[in-house]
Design an enzyme around this catalytic site. Structure first.
Site, PDB file in Angstrom:
ATOM      1  N   LYS A 191       0.842  -1.205   0.029  1.00 32.14           N
ATOM      2  CA  LYS A 191      -0.045   0.038   0.123  1.00 32.14           C
ATOM      3  C   LYS A 191       0.995   1.364   0.061  1.00 32.14           C
ATOM      4  CE  LYS A 191      -1.849   2.717   2.967  1.00 32.14           C
ATOM      5  NZ  LYS A 191      -1.821   3.902   2.533  1.00 32.14           N
ATOM      6  N   GLU A 265      10.700   0.873   9.781  1.00 35.40           N
ATOM      7  CA  GLU A 265      11.598   2.004   9.579  1.00 35.40           C
ATOM      8  C   GLU A 265      11.045   3.124   9.733  1.00 35.40           C
ATOM      9  OE1 GLU A 265      14.656   1.390   8.237  1.00 35.40           O
ATOM     10  OE2 GLU A 265      14.700  -0.556   7.214  1.00 35.40           O
ATOM     11  N   CYS A 299      13.528  10.718   5.974  1.00 38.72           N
ATOM     12  CA  CYS A 299      13.789  10.071   7.503  1.00 38.72           C
ATOM     13  C   CYS A 299      14.956  10.416   8.030  1.00 38.72           C
ATOM     14  CB  CYS A 299      13.461   8.696   7.327  1.00 38.72           C
ATOM     15  SG  CYS A 299      14.235   7.937   6.242  1.00 38.72           S
ATOM     16  N   GLU A 396      11.108  15.390  15.371  1.00 37.09           N
ATOM     17  CA  GLU A 396      11.521  15.494  13.807  1.00 37.09           C
ATOM     18  C   GLU A 396      10.196  16.351  13.251  1.00 37.09           C
ATOM     19  OE1 GLU A 396       9.580  12.009  11.677  1.00 37.09           O
ATOM     20  OE2 GLU A 396      11.649  11.957  10.580  1.00 37.09           O
TER      21      GLU A 396
HETATM   22  P1  NAP Z   1       2.631   7.771   8.390  1.00 31.39           P
HETATM   23  O1  NAP Z   1       1.471   8.577   8.615  1.00 31.39           O
HETATM   24  O2  NAP Z   1       3.057   6.737   9.317  1.00 31.39           O
HETATM   25  O3  NAP Z   1       2.260   6.920   7.112  1.00 31.39           O
HETATM   26  C1  NAP Z   1       3.031   5.768   6.608  1.00 31.39           C
HETATM   27  C2  NAP Z   1       2.057   4.745   5.868  1.00 31.39           C
HETATM   28  O4  NAP Z   1       1.172   4.287   6.643  1.00 31.39           O
HETATM   29  C3  NAP Z   1       1.208   5.540   4.911  1.00 31.39           C
HETATM   30  O5  NAP Z   1       1.050   4.488   3.926  1.00 31.39           O
HETATM   31  C4  NAP Z   1       0.002   5.544   5.647  1.00 31.39           C
HETATM   32  O6  NAP Z   1      -1.401   5.582   4.848  1.00 31.39           O
HETATM   33  C5  NAP Z   1      -0.103   4.398   6.494  1.00 31.39           C
HETATM   34  N1  NAP Z   1      -0.917   4.396   7.717  1.00 31.39           N
HETATM   35  C6  NAP Z   1      -1.373   5.383   8.529  1.00 31.39           C
HETATM   36  N2  NAP Z   1      -1.922   4.803   9.560  1.00 31.39           N
HETATM   37  C7  NAP Z   1      -1.911   3.560   9.603  1.00 31.39           C
HETATM   38  C8  NAP Z   1      -2.186   2.703  10.450  1.00 31.39           C
HETATM   39  N3  NAP Z   1      -3.240   2.838  11.603  1.00 31.39           N
HETATM   40  N4  NAP Z   1      -2.056   1.394  10.376  1.00 31.39           N
HETATM   41  C9  NAP Z   1      -1.267   1.070   9.002  1.00 31.39           C
HETATM   42  N5  NAP Z   1      -0.874   1.802   8.298  1.00 31.39           N
HETATM   43  C10 NAP Z   1      -0.932   3.145   8.363  1.00 31.39           C
HETATM   44  O7  NAP Z   1       4.073   8.300   7.770  1.00 31.39           O
HETATM   45  P2  NAP Z   1       3.898   9.509   6.705  1.00 31.39           P
HETATM   46  O8  NAP Z   1       3.859  10.846   7.173  1.00 31.39           O
HETATM   47  O9  NAP Z   1       3.469   8.920   5.389  1.00 31.39           O
HETATM   48  O10 NAP Z   1       5.784   9.631   6.668  1.00 31.39           O
HETATM   49  C11 NAP Z   1       6.813  10.218   7.230  1.00 31.39           C
HETATM   50  C12 NAP Z   1       7.360   9.452   8.390  1.00 31.39           C
HETATM   51  O11 NAP Z   1       7.970   8.477   7.890  1.00 31.39           O
HETATM   52  C13 NAP Z   1       8.471  10.160   9.004  1.00 31.39           C
HETATM   53  O12 NAP Z   1       8.393  10.117  10.366  1.00 31.39           O
HETATM   54  C14 NAP Z   1       9.592   9.512   8.544  1.00 31.39           C
HETATM   55  O13 NAP Z   1      10.749   9.681   9.202  1.00 31.39           O
HETATM   56  C15 NAP Z   1       9.248   8.141   8.179  1.00 31.39           C
HETATM   57  N6  NAP Z   1      10.161   7.574   7.226  1.00 31.39           N
HETATM   58  C16 NAP Z   1      10.990   6.634   7.612  1.00 31.39           C
HETATM   59  C17 NAP Z   1      11.884   6.049   6.738  1.00 31.39           C
HETATM   60  C18 NAP Z   1      12.988   4.900   7.046  1.00 31.39           C
HETATM   61  O14 NAP Z   1      13.333   4.327   6.170  1.00 31.39           O
HETATM   62  N7  NAP Z   1      13.278   5.089   8.505  1.00 31.39           N
HETATM   63  C19 NAP Z   1      11.523   6.295   5.454  1.00 31.39           C
HETATM   64  C20 NAP Z   1      11.018   7.215   5.089  1.00 31.39           C
HETATM   65  C21 NAP Z   1       9.977   7.990   5.956  1.00 31.39           C
HETATM   66  P3  NAP Z   1      -1.952   7.064   4.440  1.00 31.39           P
HETATM   67  O15 NAP Z   1      -0.768   7.676   3.790  1.00 31.39           O
HETATM   68  O16 NAP Z   1      -2.619   6.619   3.266  1.00 31.39           O
HETATM   69  O17 NAP Z   1      -2.520   7.596   5.596  1.00 31.39           O
END
Ligand code: NAP
Ligand code: MG
Length: 486
Positions: A191, A265, A299, A396
């Site tokens: 997804k 991650e 990230c 962050e």
């Molecule tokens: P997010 O809100 O956690 O969303 C990530 C993914 O999870 C999206 O596909 C989101 O769907 C989905 N999601 C949201 N709520 C969920 C739930 N309750 N259960 C399962 N899946 C769920 O994060 P983001 O705002 O997209 O991304 C930013 C974050 O990702 C930052 O904190 C960044 O540091 C981290 N990140 C980490 C890495 C790494 O490799 N460590 C790499 C990239 C990003 P929707 O978008 O459809 O809501």
């Protein structure tokens, strides 16, 4: 108070040369890719994906709900029976084919990535898309060599993997997850994030064209709730999640006590450390790259800068001068350095942190660049006069906002750098190899860059400690989360 730059004026006199969107095929409406074909969502619901530069709708995308997730998991489970048994070298051939098709269509992928997500075309063209292809090439090579990756351990695939990815590197994160899962003989339900589904759907078309057996990869779009349905599905064997620490914690709780294996991650607040003996001009370029790459939606962004006191004034002045030359604007323009903020929601988050930084007494510097009227934009920003307890040093921001502190001794900077709940990455700038090796032992971070920052390669593992998650993606290490040993 916002200081205006005195040395340079941001240059707007360049020749605008936006990447053409001719011959880029974007449909008006996208369905779910399940069992080898595009199918309508059971409940007939769709959501809009928006161009962050002008708030216009690019396309409607299917909203997968429980029934659709169920269908996708069933397709993956069926496909697993034969996919896990075919000759490993045949698996490799399919993965090579996907890699080559990404290369062939790389221009199309780059334009769509920049349109949907807001990142500069130079980055999607030169970094995201080639790296995504490289991940498939790299793991294709492992498919028939797993016995050498895990000598005498007889690795077996886990089954059906649920993979959930964020919006900052949409195609690349899909590649990081799909390639090792396929090479090890798993099947997948993936997804993409709600704001950036289009390159994953383009990848679905490529996967269909590659002739990969139906059901091996299923790509379903939707919101957070769709992700939660994947996480909670009883017939999933593995969850691989990249996203925020908050959602990561929720997922860890949700799978606790089940048979599911999990890789997380998560977020970061990585330290970038400049010693007085560093090559200063290169270090300044490194600081720019560390925090402004992909609008700071990274990230492992070097969002905490530590400068040794004796060179702090010089570094800060050079940094301000260099920041003033950065071009903020149309992501499809090849001259753009900083594109659009991915969504209104993320822009609000960033603006809120800037306000907190000011309220808590931080000294702000922003470049004097004109921001477009429509869409989501943030000028490159740095903060001075900070200590460890400031919110913008601790949390962050995930935007182009740099928190700067100084230090005197190596011990002091190690303590400050490690004083965070995160542990994803760090950068060290020094001419002394011994110092670099010493810090690489002492810093609690998954990746430590020496005299560079934000460099990625399919052959090297990536992942965090502490609240930045666990498990590794990339390299030989990236195979392990997808196998069990008998
Ligand atoms: P997010 O809100 O956690 O969303 C990530 C993914 O999870 C999206 O596909 C989101 O769907 C989905 N999601 C949201 N709520 C969920 C739930 N309750 N259960 C399962 N899946 C769920 O994060 P983001 O705002 O997209 O991304 C930013 C974050 O990702 C930052 O904190 C960044 O540091 C981290 N990140 C980490 C890495 C790494 O490799 N460590 C790499 C990239 C990003 P929707 O978008 O459809 O809501
Ligand atoms: Mg979008």
């Amino acid at each position: 108070m916002v200081q205006k730059n005195k040395t340079f004026k941001a240059s707007w006199s360049y020749d605008p040369a936006p990447e053409s969107t001719d011959h880029i095929q974007i449909k008006k409406k996208y369905d779910l890719y399940i069992d080898g074909k595009f199918v309508k969502p059971e409940n007939g619901k769709y959501f809009e994906t928006i161009n962050p530069t002008n708030d216009e709708v690019i396309a409607e995308v299917a909203l997968a709900e429980k029934e659709d997730v169920d269908k996708a998991v069933r397709a993956a489970r069926n496909a697993f029976k034969s996919w896990s048994k075919i000759e490993p070298k045949e698996r490799g051939k399919y993965i090579y084919r996907i890699a080559r098709l990404i290369q062939e269509r790389s221009r199309e992928f780059a334009v769509i990535e920049s349109l949907d997500g807001g990142k500069p075309i130079r980055e999607s063209r030169d970094i995201d898309i080639p790296l995504a292809a490289n991940h498939f090439f790299y793991y294709a090579g492992w498919a028939d060599k797993l016995e050498y990756a895990f000598p005498n351990r007889n690795p077996k695939p886990l089954g059906v993997a649920g993979q959930i990815i964020p919006w900052n590197f949409p195609l690349l994160m899909a590649a990081w997850k799909l390639a090792p899962a396929l090479a090890t003989g798993n099947t997948v339900v993936l997804k993409p994030a709600e704001t950036t589904p289009l390159t994953a759907l383009k990848l679905a078309e490529i996967i269909r064209d590659s002739g990969l057996p139906k059901g091996v990869v299923n790509i379903i779009t939707g919101a957070g709730k769709t992700g939660a349905e994947i996480v909670n599905h009883p017939d999933i064997d593995k969850i691989s999640f990249t996203g925020s620490t908050a959602v990561g914690k929720y997922i860890q709780k949700a799978v606790a006590g089940t048979h599911k294996k999990i890789t997380l991650e998560l977020g970061g607040k990585s330290a970038n450390i400049i010693f007085e003996d560093a090559a200063i001009d290169q270090a300044v370029e490194g600081i720019i790259d560390a925090i402004f790459f992909n609008q700071g939606h990274v990230c492992c962004a070097g969002s905490r800068l530590f400068i040794q006191e004796s060179v702090a004034d010089t570094v800060i002045q050079k940094l301000k001068d260099r920041m003033a030359t950065l071009i903020v604007g149309d992501p499809l323009d090849k001259n753009t350095d900083i594109g659009a903020i991915n969504s209104k929601r993320q822009l609000k988050t960033i603006e809120n942190y800037i306000k907190i930084g000011l309220d808590e007494g931080g000294e702000i510097y922003q470049t004097d660049c004109k921001l477009p009227k429509k869409g989501n934009w943030c000028a490159p920003t740095l903060f001075l006069n900070l200590s460890q307890s400031h919110t913008i040093v601790q949390e962050e921001i995930f935007g182009p906002v740099l928190a700067i502190q100084t230090f005197r001794t190596i011990q002091e900077v190690i303590e400050k750098a490690n004083n965070t709940p995160y542990g994803l990455a760090a950068g060290v700038w020094t001419q002394k190899g011994a110092k670099l090796f010493h810090l690489s032992q002492k810093l609690k971070a998954g990746v430590i860059w020496g005299n560079t920052f934000n460099k990625f390669d399919a052959t090297s593992p990536f992942g965090g400690y502490k609240e930045s998650g666990f498990g590794r993606e990339g390299g030989l290490h990236g195979l392990k989360p997808y196998v069990k040993f008998e």
